[in-house]
Design a protein around this motif. Structure first.
Motif, PDB file in Angstrom:
ATOM      1  N   ARG A  88     -42.601 -18.157  32.499  1.00 30.07           N
ATOM      2  CA  ARG A  88     -42.249 -19.132  31.476  1.00 30.07           C
ATOM      3  C   ARG A  88     -43.409 -20.102  31.265  1.00 30.07           C
ATOM      4  O   ARG A  88     -44.312 -20.201  32.094  1.00 30.07           O
ATOM      5  CB  ARG A  88     -40.985 -19.877  31.885  1.00 30.07           C
ATOM      6  N   SER A  89     -43.361 -20.827  30.170  1.00 32.06           N
ATOM      7  CA  SER A  89     -44.460 -21.744  29.849  1.00 32.06           C
ATOM      8  C   SER A  89     -44.491 -22.902  30.839  1.00 32.06           C
ATOM      9  O   SER A  89     -43.460 -23.306  31.392  1.00 32.06           O
ATOM     10  CB  SER A  89     -44.293 -22.290  28.426  1.00 32.06           C
ATOM     11  N   ALA A  90     -45.689 -23.445  31.041  1.00 32.71           N
ATOM     12  CA  ALA A  90     -45.856 -24.561  31.971  1.00 32.71           C
ATOM     13  C   ALA A  90     -45.047 -25.771  31.520  1.00 32.71           C
ATOM     14  O   ALA A  90     -44.513 -26.520  32.351  1.00 32.71           O
ATOM     15  CB  ALA A  90     -47.331 -24.917  32.089  1.00 32.71           C
TER      16      ALA A  90
ATOM     17  N   LEU B 103     -42.102 -25.832  29.850  1.00 32.29           N
ATOM     18  CA  LEU B 103     -40.696 -25.644  30.195  1.00 32.29           C
ATOM     19  C   LEU B 103     -40.475 -25.767  31.700  1.00 32.29           C
ATOM     20  O   LEU B 103     -39.489 -26.360  32.152  1.00 32.29           O
ATOM     21  CB  LEU B 103     -40.213 -24.277  29.705  1.00 32.29           C
ATOM     22  N   LEU B 104     -41.393 -25.224  32.473  1.00 29.53           N
ATOM     23  CA  LEU B 104     -41.254 -25.272  33.926  1.00 29.53           C
ATOM     24  C   LEU B 104     -41.365 -26.700  34.450  1.00 29.53           C
ATOM     25  O   LEU B 104     -40.655 -27.079  35.383  1.00 29.53           O
ATOM     26  CB  LEU B 104     -42.311 -24.383  34.575  1.00 29.53           C
ATOM     27  N   GLU B 105     -42.250 -27.485  33.848  1.00 32.85           N
ATOM     28  CA  GLU B 105     -42.394 -28.873  34.278  1.00 32.85           C
ATOM     29  C   GLU B 105     -41.117 -29.655  34.029  1.00 32.85           C
ATOM     30  O   GLU B 105     -40.682 -30.451  34.868  1.00 32.85           O
ATOM     31  CB  GLU B 105     -43.564 -29.525  33.533  1.00 32.85           C
ATOM     32  N   GLN B 106     -40.495 -29.414  32.875  1.00 26.91           N
ATOM     33  CA  GLN B 106     -39.248 -30.095  32.559  1.00 26.91           C
ATOM     34  C   GLN B 106     -38.128 -29.642  33.500  1.00 26.91           C
ATOM     35  O   GLN B 106     -37.367 -30.457  34.030  1.00 26.91           O
ATOM     36  CB  GLN B 106     -38.864 -29.816  31.099  1.00 26.91           C
ATOM     37  N   ASP B 107     -38.044 -28.336  33.725  1.00 27.10           N
ATOM     38  CA  ASP B 107     -36.989 -27.809  34.586  1.00 27.10           C
ATOM     39  C   ASP B 107     -37.201 -28.218  36.035  1.00 27.10           C
ATOM     40  O   ASP B 107     -36.234 -28.358  36.792  1.00 27.10           O
ATOM     41  CB  ASP B 107     -36.940 -26.283  34.478  1.00 27.10           C
TER      42      ASP B 107
ATOM     43  N   ARG C 279     -45.289 -19.133  39.655  1.00 21.26           N
ATOM     44  CA  ARG C 279     -45.405 -19.114  41.112  1.00 21.26           C
ATOM     45  C   ARG C 279     -45.481 -20.538  41.670  1.00 21.26           C
ATOM     46  O   ARG C 279     -44.898 -20.845  42.705  1.00 21.26           O
ATOM     47  CB  ARG C 279     -46.639 -18.314  41.544  1.00 21.26           C
ATOM     48  N   THR C 280     -46.207 -21.415  40.973  1.00 25.50           N
ATOM     49  CA  THR C 280     -46.303 -22.812  41.411  1.00 25.50           C
ATOM     50  C   THR C 280     -44.938 -23.486  41.353  1.00 25.50           C
ATOM     51  O   THR C 280     -44.542 -24.206  42.276  1.00 25.50           O
ATOM     52  CB  THR C 280     -47.296 -23.585  40.524  1.00 25.50           C
ATOM     53  N   TYR C 281     -44.224 -23.250  40.264  1.00 21.58           N
ATOM     54  CA  TYR C 281     -42.877 -23.826  40.104  1.00 21.58           C
ATOM     55  C   TYR C 281     -41.940 -23.333  41.203  1.00 21.58           C
ATOM     56  O   TYR C 281     -41.220 -24.117  41.826  1.00 21.58           O
ATOM     57  CB  TYR C 281     -42.343 -23.447  38.724  1.00 21.58           C
ATOM     58  N   VAL C 282     -41.966 -22.036  41.460  1.00 22.98           N
ATOM     59  CA  VAL C 282     -41.095 -21.447  42.481  1.00 22.98           C
ATOM     60  C   VAL C 282     -41.421 -22.027  43.861  1.00 22.98           C
ATOM     61  O   VAL C 282     -40.522 -22.337  44.650  1.00 22.98           O
ATOM     62  CB  VAL C 282     -41.220 -19.915  42.479  1.00 22.98           C
TER      63      VAL C 282
END
Length: 342
Positions: free
Chosen positions: A144-146, A148-152, A181-184
């Motif tokens: 997913r886009s960075a 969207l991931l930052e918000q989530d 991977r960073t988000y996870v």
């Protein structure tokens, strides 16, 4: 603000009880301009007392300086908190009035179709705030886009602080995304659970096994609406479907080269299996949640490796070599339906 020079200047002024730029510069062996900048930094931090004529007369206690600097900020924060509490208190009464009316009109509607994405976002925000036990979600496609991931990330970490269980399923191709991977890594460090599967059908979010959000089909560039499902039978069915995929999926573990290589090999097998079924490039990419261009790059490499002149032939050759399962699924006529040209 307190670099090495400023700290030395403060120590000198404290020890000698005087502050003259040229004198201190000579004693420390630095340019007088650096002493001037250090003096200004120390004054901004209330660490130097200045006389009426602007001359520095003494070094001050850092504890007193800290109180002078921090107290106004603490008062401002306290004021903001009172304002926030007031907003919550004023709107909570009206919120109950609104929800009681909404319940009276929505209780008999097990499936509400929300055409506007902003309506969907508001309902998801409400479900997230009211969630007390668990959020499960299916996220098909690649990374997913960075944005969207930052918000989530902020929302997920907030839910974890409330003790809510978080389980998310991605497709295997999401492992190739650095942002994902960073988000996870960040959410798993706080106790969230993330796994991947070869294929996922549609995006799905369920809160507390009571509220399920199923997106409508995207017809343009705008985010699609969604159906909010509250019917217990349907939601229970969706939860059972999620559990079935979850049990057959693999943990999304970060930083293991061997495991990442295994995922790459699994992706190769998935592509060749779908090639053996005769699917077109676009169909394979869609099924595996990856870009068509990336999929074609993998396909070209596989065809070159086995010496095939068509995707269908490559699939058959790999199946004959025992490198992919389910050869019985190969269609008799590869030119029909969603199959590729030979």
């Amino acid at each position: 603000m307190l670099g090495g020079v400023a700290a030395e200047v403060y120590e000198y002024a404290l020890r000698n009880g005087t502050f003259k730029d040229e004198e201190i510069a000579g004693r420390l062996g630095v340019d007088v301009q650096l002493i001037s900048e250090a003096r200004e930094a120390l004054q901004d931090l209330r660490l130097l007392a200045v006389s009426a004529n602007g001359r520095v007369v003494a070094a001050l206690d850092p504890d007193i300086a800290e109180a002078e600097l921090v107290t106004p900020l603490e008062l401002s924060i306290a004021q903001r908190r009172r304002e926030i509490a007031g907003i919550h208190q004023e709107l909570r009464v009206l919120s109950e009035v609104y929800r009681s009316r909404a319940r009276s009109t929505d209780d008999d509607v097990p499936i509400r179709v929300l055409d506007d994405f902003e309506d969907v976002r508001r309902e998801i925000d409400l479900a997230r705030r009211r969630c007390t036990e668990e959020r499960i979600s299916l996220q098909p496609g690649g990374g997913r886009s960075a944005e969207l991931l930052e918000q989530d990330l902020l929302q997920t970490l907030e839910m974890r602080k409330r003790g809510i269980r978080i389980r998310t399923l991605y497709q295997n191709t999401a492992r190739a995304s650095l942002a994902t991977r960073t988000y996870v890594r960040q959410i798993c460090a706080q106790g969230a659970e993330v796994r991947t599967a070869e294929e996922l059908s549609e995006r799905l979010i369920i809160y507390d096994r009571k509220f399920a959000f199923i997106p409508k089909e995207r017809t343009g560039k705008k985010p699609p609406g969604a159906a909010l499902v509250t019917d217990p039978t349907v939601v229970a069915y969706l939860c059972r479907s999620f559990e079935s995929i979850w049990q057959a999926s693999q943990p999304f573990e970060i930083g293991r080269t061997a495991e990442y290589q295994q995922i790459t090999e699994d992706l190769r097998v998935s592509i060749t299996r779908l090639m053996a079924k005769g699917l077109k490039d676009e169909g394979i990419a869609r099924r595996l949640g990856m870009a068509t261009r990336t999929c074609r790059r993998h396909i070209s490499a596989i065809m070159e490796e086995v010496g095939a002149t068509s995707r269908f032939q490559a699939g058959l050759l790999l199946a004959q070599q025992g490198l992919i399962p389910d050869t019985s699924a190969v269609p008799a006529n590869p030119d029909s339906g969603e199959v590729a040209d030979s």
